[in-house]
Write a protein that holds these residues in place. Sequence first.
Motif, mmCIF file in Angstrom:
data_model
loop_
_atom_site.group_PDB
_atom_site.id
_atom_site.type_symbol
_atom_site.label_atom_id
_atom_site.label_comp_id
_atom_site.label_asym_id
_atom_site.label_seq_id
_atom_site.Cartn_x
_atom_site.Cartn_y
_atom_site.Cartn_z
ATOM 1 N N ARG A 26 0.841 -1.197 0.000
ATOM 2 C CA ARG A 26 0.000 0.000 0.000
ATOM 3 C C ARG A 26 0.874 1.244 0.000
ATOM 4 N NH1 ARG A 26 -4.245 -0.231 4.436
ATOM 5 N NH2 ARG A 26 -2.497 -1.354 5.146
ATOM 6 N N GLU A 65 -10.193 8.921 -8.020
ATOM 7 C CA GLU A 65 -10.291 7.552 -8.514
ATOM 8 C C GLU A 65 -9.249 6.659 -7.842
ATOM 9 O OE1 GLU A 65 -9.954 7.532 -12.771
ATOM 10 O OE2 GLU A 65 -11.742 8.780 -13.028
ATOM 11 N N ARG A 67 -7.884 7.159 -4.895
ATOM 12 C CA ARG A 67 -8.273 6.986 -3.501
ATOM 13 C C ARG A 67 -9.361 5.920 -3.375
ATOM 14 N NH1 ARG A 67 -11.924 8.410 0.043
ATOM 15 N NH2 ARG A 67 -13.198 9.607 -1.384
ATOM 16 N N LEU A 68 -10.366 5.982 -4.269
ATOM 17 C CA LEU A 68 -11.451 4.997 -4.241
ATOM 18 C C LEU A 68 -10.936 3.597 -4.579
ATOM 19 C CD1 LEU A 68 -14.340 7.039 -5.891
ATOM 20 C CD2 LEU A 68 -14.056 6.455 -3.470
ATOM 21 N N TYR A 69 -10.054 3.529 -5.572
ATOM 22 C CA TYR A 69 -9.490 2.239 -5.960
ATOM 23 C C TYR A 69 -8.705 1.635 -4.794
ATOM 24 C CZ TYR A 69 -6.499 -1.195 -8.212
ATOM 25 O OH TYR A 69 -5.834 -2.350 -8.529
ATOM 26 N N ARG A 71 -9.049 2.265 -1.604
ATOM 27 C CA ARG A 71 -9.956 1.870 -0.533
ATOM 28 C C ARG A 71 -10.630 0.544 -0.859
ATOM 29 N NH1 ARG A 71 -14.173 6.104 1.648
ATOM 30 N NH2 ARG A 71 -14.789 6.026 -0.518
ATOM 31 N N LYS A 72 -11.032 0.379 -2.133
ATOM 32 C CA LYS A 72 -11.667 -0.872 -2.560
ATOM 33 C C LYS A 72 -10.697 -2.045 -2.417
ATOM 34 C CE LYS A 72 -13.562 -2.921 -6.768
ATOM 35 N NZ LYS A 72 -13.832 -2.673 -8.181
ATOM 36 N N ARG A 73 -9.457 -1.860 -2.861
ATOM 37 C CA ARG A 73 -8.455 -2.929 -2.771
ATOM 38 C C ARG A 73 -8.123 -3.257 -1.313
ATOM 39 N NH1 ARG A 73 -7.570 -6.349 -6.498
ATOM 40 N NH2 ARG A 73 -5.483 -6.614 -5.689
ATOM 41 N N LYS A 75 -10.097 -2.865 1.297
ATOM 42 C CA LYS A 75 -11.246 -3.585 1.877
ATOM 43 C C LYS A 75 -11.252 -5.039 1.422
ATOM 44 C CE LYS A 75 -14.420 0.179 2.745
ATOM 45 N NZ LYS A 75 -14.432 0.124 4.172
ATOM 46 N N LYS A 76 -10.953 -5.272 0.135
ATOM 47 C CA LYS A 76 -10.914 -6.636 -0.380
ATOM 48 C C LYS A 76 -9.820 -7.436 0.332
ATOM 49 C CE LYS A 76 -10.448 -9.241 -4.661
ATOM 50 N NZ LYS A 76 -10.238 -9.159 -6.107
ATOM 51 N N ARG A 79 -10.976 -8.165 3.891
ATOM 52 C CA ARG A 79 -11.968 -9.249 3.940
ATOM 53 C C ARG A 79 -11.298 -10.600 3.771
ATOM 54 N NH1 ARG A 79 -15.087 -5.612 0.812
ATOM 55 N NH2 ARG A 79 -14.519 -6.724 -1.067
#
Length: 147
Positions: A26, A65, A67-69, A71-73, A75-76, A79
């Motif tokens: 990250r 975009e 930042r959103l990407y 955050r999505k990665r 979270k994945k 999980r």
Amino acid sequence: MTDPLTPGDPSPAVPPSLTASADRARAQLHEEIERLRIGVEEMLAEQAEPIPQELRRELDDMREETRLYLRKRIKKTERRFERSLHRVEERTMQLETRIDQVEAERAAAEVRIYGETERLLDGLLQEIRTIADLFERPAQPPPFGRG
């Protein structure tokens, strides 16, 4: 909500036990994105012209975009990490249950073994006493004929 692009600012949803490799990846991705963004801004600043509004908007959109990407990665990855952690916890619970069961079976077997050994020794002691009693009795003369 914290910005996942801000270093040293962990998101509340990020577990503290997140693996070091995920943290490094990250950080490297963040550094690369920031390096590219800063490079574009420096290049535009060198031109000594104000950054056109359209280009500024595009850079801001790229930042959002990204930042959103991220955050999505994240979270994945979280999980996936939580699922594997959950599987490890389930397996640990199964092993602990099995260990407790084996310990209970061992204790019960010990009680049975000691009980059976005590019973056998009591029986043996009784037989030895019976034999000793036979040796302690005075010898009785054989019965003489009646006749």
